[in-house]
Design a protein around this motif. Structure first.
Motif: not given
Ligand code: FAD
Length: 277
Positions: A257-277
């Motif tokens: 998976x390649x995330x377009x972060x738009x230089x923000x961490x929170x949404x990517x972190x939340x999604x990745x924590x759901x996916x890879x707890x």
């Protein structure tokens, strides 16, 4: 899952404050141990020095970082110089693109018109020194003559020597699976990694999506519109939708998976924590 690759994309900012924040976001995302970060490039060389500085610093901090590089509106000599500098700085992966020139800037000033020409150029000048990523469009590139023509143009980049591809973001997951099936049928066997856009803001997302040809399905659009300024609800809904989508992709054996972060961490972190707890 051993070969599953995770990556995060940033853009180089114009201010010192923005750059400082970018490095903070980098540190937050680094805990997920991504395979690489990538940094966008302004077509025609408009972010040449900023992209180079950010890529060099991110790479120095220990996680491999790939500059994006576009060919439209630029010369082979400039591109060769930049690639030499990257090579000297230990960069071993490039995201090779055509790019979109800002309106008013003439494309005729460049020596290469399409990304397949850039891939061929890099291979002819630098051999196998760089791992080359290219762009792929499950919902078709907005300027393509047809879906079939776009597929053939994608194949040109693979035949020219691309090692893997990152897709434009999409919310119609079937478009991705169909695209990958069609590529397989054409003998394309490089990884085609889905590009994931977290949903955090409706108006910006609608604007981007119009420009790049990514469709926002009606059921998503309607819910986002209904939330209005309720940012908390937009973020909660966005996290759920993108988590479901990524779970589906992972269950169907995507290679990363390649995330377009738009230089923000929170949404990517939340999604990745759901996916890879
Ligand atoms: P190409 O593969 O060259 O395709 C462009 C269009 O031309 C398509 O319609 C294709 O069908 C057609 N075409 C391709 N080859 C030929 C040919 N030989 N003959 C005739 N027609 C052809 N933009 C930036 O400016 N900076 C960035 O950092 C950046 N990063 C990106 C990262 C990703 C993962 C993605 C998906 C896109 C990115 N973009 C970036 C946007 C990208 O530059 C635009 O989508 C651009 O319009 C196309 O670039 P491309 O490399 O896909 O072009």
């Amino acid at each position: 899952m051993d070969t599953f690759r995770l990556s995060f994309e940033f853009f180089p900012t114009k201010t010192e404050e923005g750059t400082r924040k970018l490095y903070e976001v980098r540190d937050q995302l680094a805990v997920l141990e991504p395979d690489f970060f990538s940094v966008t490039y302004g077509a025609g060389g408009s972010t040449r020095d900023r992209t180079l500085d950010v890529v060099s610093e991110l790479n120095r901090r220990g996680i491999s970082t790939a500059p994006h590089l576009s060919c439209v509106g630029d010369t082979k000599a400039n591109i060769r110089d930049l690639l030499q500098t990257y090579s000297q700085n230990g960069i071993d992966r490039i995201v090779a693109l055509r790019g979109d020139l800002p309106s008013g800037m003439a494309a005729s000033t460049g020596e290469m018109r399409y990304a397949n020409e850039l891939v061929s150029f890099i291979r002819s000048e630098f051999g196998e020194q760089f791992h080359l990523e290219v762009a792929a469009y499950p919902e078709m590139h907005p300027q393509a003559k047809s879906y079939e023509a776009d597929l053939l143009n994608f194949k040109r980049k693979v035949d020219a020597g691309a090692n893997s591809a990152i897709t434009q973001y999409f919310f119609n997951i079937d478009s991705y699976f169909y695209f990958v099936d069609r590529c397989e049928a054409m003998g394309i066997d490089i990884p085609i990694v889905p590009g994931i856009m977290p949903i955090t803001n409706y108006s910006k997302l609608a604007r981007f999506s119009d420009a790049c040809g990514a469709e926002i399905p009606r059921w998503i659009r309607k819910q986002l519109e209904a939330y209005g300024d309720d940012q908390e609800s937009i973020q909660k809904f966005g996290e759920e939708v993108i988590t479901y989508m990524c779970e589906d992709l992972i269950e169907n054996d995507v290679e990363g998976l390649h995330f377009y972060t738009l230089n923000q961490a929170d949404a990517c972190l939340a999604i990745c924590k759901n996916l890879f707890p």
